[in-house]
Design a protein around this motif. Structure first.
Motif, PDB file in Angstrom:
ATOM      1  N   ASP A  30      -0.659  -5.932  35.192  1.00 20.31           N
ATOM      2  CA  ASP A  30       0.194  -7.046  35.311  1.00 20.31           C
ATOM      3  C   ASP A  30       1.533  -6.762  34.701  1.00 20.31           C
ATOM      4  O   ASP A  30       1.748  -6.394  33.782  1.00 20.31           O
ATOM      5  CB  ASP A  30      -0.489  -8.422  34.425  1.00 20.31           C
ATOM      6  CG  ASP A  30       0.117  -9.284  34.519  1.00 20.31           C
ATOM      7  OD1 ASP A  30       0.862  -9.766  33.334  1.00 20.31           O
ATOM      8  OD2 ASP A  30      -0.063 -10.038  35.331  1.00 20.31           O
ATOM      9  N   GLU A  32       3.790  -8.979  33.707  1.00 19.10           N
ATOM     10  CA  GLU A  32       4.347  -9.354  32.638  1.00 19.10           C
ATOM     11  C   GLU A  32       3.938  -8.826  31.295  1.00 19.10           C
ATOM     12  O   GLU A  32       4.289  -8.672  30.399  1.00 19.10           O
ATOM     13  CB  GLU A  32       3.942 -11.044  32.582  1.00 19.10           C
ATOM     14  CG  GLU A  32       4.823 -11.703  33.739  1.00 19.10           C
ATOM     15  CD  GLU A  32       4.267 -13.172  33.756  1.00 19.10           C
ATOM     16  OE1 GLU A  32       3.779 -13.569  32.908  1.00 19.10           O
ATOM     17  OE2 GLU A  32       4.810 -14.041  34.570  1.00 19.10           O
ATOM     18  N   ARG A  36       5.621  -6.094  28.236  1.00 21.57           N
ATOM     19  CA  ARG A  36       5.749  -6.226  26.581  1.00 21.57           C
ATOM     20  C   ARG A  36       5.930  -4.888  26.160  1.00 21.57           C
ATOM     21  O   ARG A  36       6.245  -4.786  24.771  1.00 21.57           O
ATOM     22  CB  ARG A  36       4.561  -7.052  26.327  1.00 21.57           C
ATOM     23  CG  ARG A  36       4.435  -8.307  26.750  1.00 21.57           C
ATOM     24  CD  ARG A  36       3.218  -9.129  26.172  1.00 21.57           C
ATOM     25  NE  ARG A  36       3.134 -10.455  26.765  1.00 21.57           N
ATOM     26  CZ  ARG A  36       2.013 -10.779  27.794  1.00 21.57           C
ATOM     27  NH1 ARG A  36       1.351  -9.825  27.966  1.00 21.57           N
ATOM     28  NH2 ARG A  36       2.380 -11.863  28.022  1.00 21.57           N
ATOM     29  N   LYS A  40      11.110  -3.552  31.634  1.00 25.17           N
ATOM     30  CA  LYS A  40      10.725  -4.612  32.702  1.00 25.17           C
ATOM     31  C   LYS A  40      10.863  -3.967  34.059  1.00 25.17           C
ATOM     32  O   LYS A  40      12.118  -3.660  34.400  1.00 25.17           O
ATOM     33  CB  LYS A  40      11.453  -5.804  32.404  1.00 25.17           C
ATOM     34  CG  LYS A  40      10.918  -7.144  33.598  1.00 25.17           C
ATOM     35  CD  LYS A  40      11.881  -8.472  32.855  1.00 25.17           C
ATOM     36  CE  LYS A  40      11.390  -9.411  33.706  1.00 25.17           C
ATOM     37  NZ  LYS A  40      10.570  -9.293  35.133  1.00 25.17           N
TER      38      LYS A  40
END
Length: 148
Positions: A30, A32, A36, A40
């Motif tokens: 994923d 997103e 973390r 990105k």
């Protein structure tokens, strides 16, 4: 002309996480969730033949470009990708990485194996392994924080 060199190396890093293989896999699959604990992505298409692409770097430092292609994906078990890493306009390495997820009584054992070609002494296997260990430790912190 500058002196050219090639250094080949393989390293393996293992971590055990108190999270299911499905949760660990999702942290890679994923965009997103991956952001973390990893840079990105500017582009993220998690499928065989798909691409993960990001560009960035420290303030006043060089710009690094990570350009990966997913070669094999077995949900909750294995991810294989190849990638190039550029510093500015210069290619510094080409690698093939395998991420294996093995269920354990406590959660998941992740086995990260990278086979790299390091070009013209601009990167080293030792630096890459050090960065990989830090990255996988950050993944562990994210997984721990999500379970709290």
């Amino acid at each position: 002309m500058n002196e050219r060199s090639v250094h080949h190396a393989t390293f393996t890093v293992e971590r055990t996480y108190q999270a299911s293989p499905a949760r660990v896999f999702a942290a890679w699959a994923d965009p997103e969730a991956k952001a973390r604990w990893f840079s990105k992505a500017d582009e993220f298409d998690f499928k065989v033949g798909g691409r993960e692409f990001s560009r960035g770097g420290p303030p006043d430092g060089p710009i690094y470009t990570f350009d990966a292609c997913f070669q094999e994906i077995v949900p909750n078990q294995r991810i294989v990708y190849s990638y190039t890493l550029d510093m500015g306009e210069t290619r510094i390495s080409v690698s093939v990485t395998t991420v294996e997820l093995k269920p354990t009584d406590a959660g998941t054992r992740l086995i990260f194996t990278e086979q790299g070609t390091y070009l013209d002494d601009r990167d080293t296997p030792e630096q890459r392994e050090h960065g990989t260990k830090a990255m996988l430790d950050t993944l562990g912190e994210v997984l721990r924080n999500e379970s709290n």
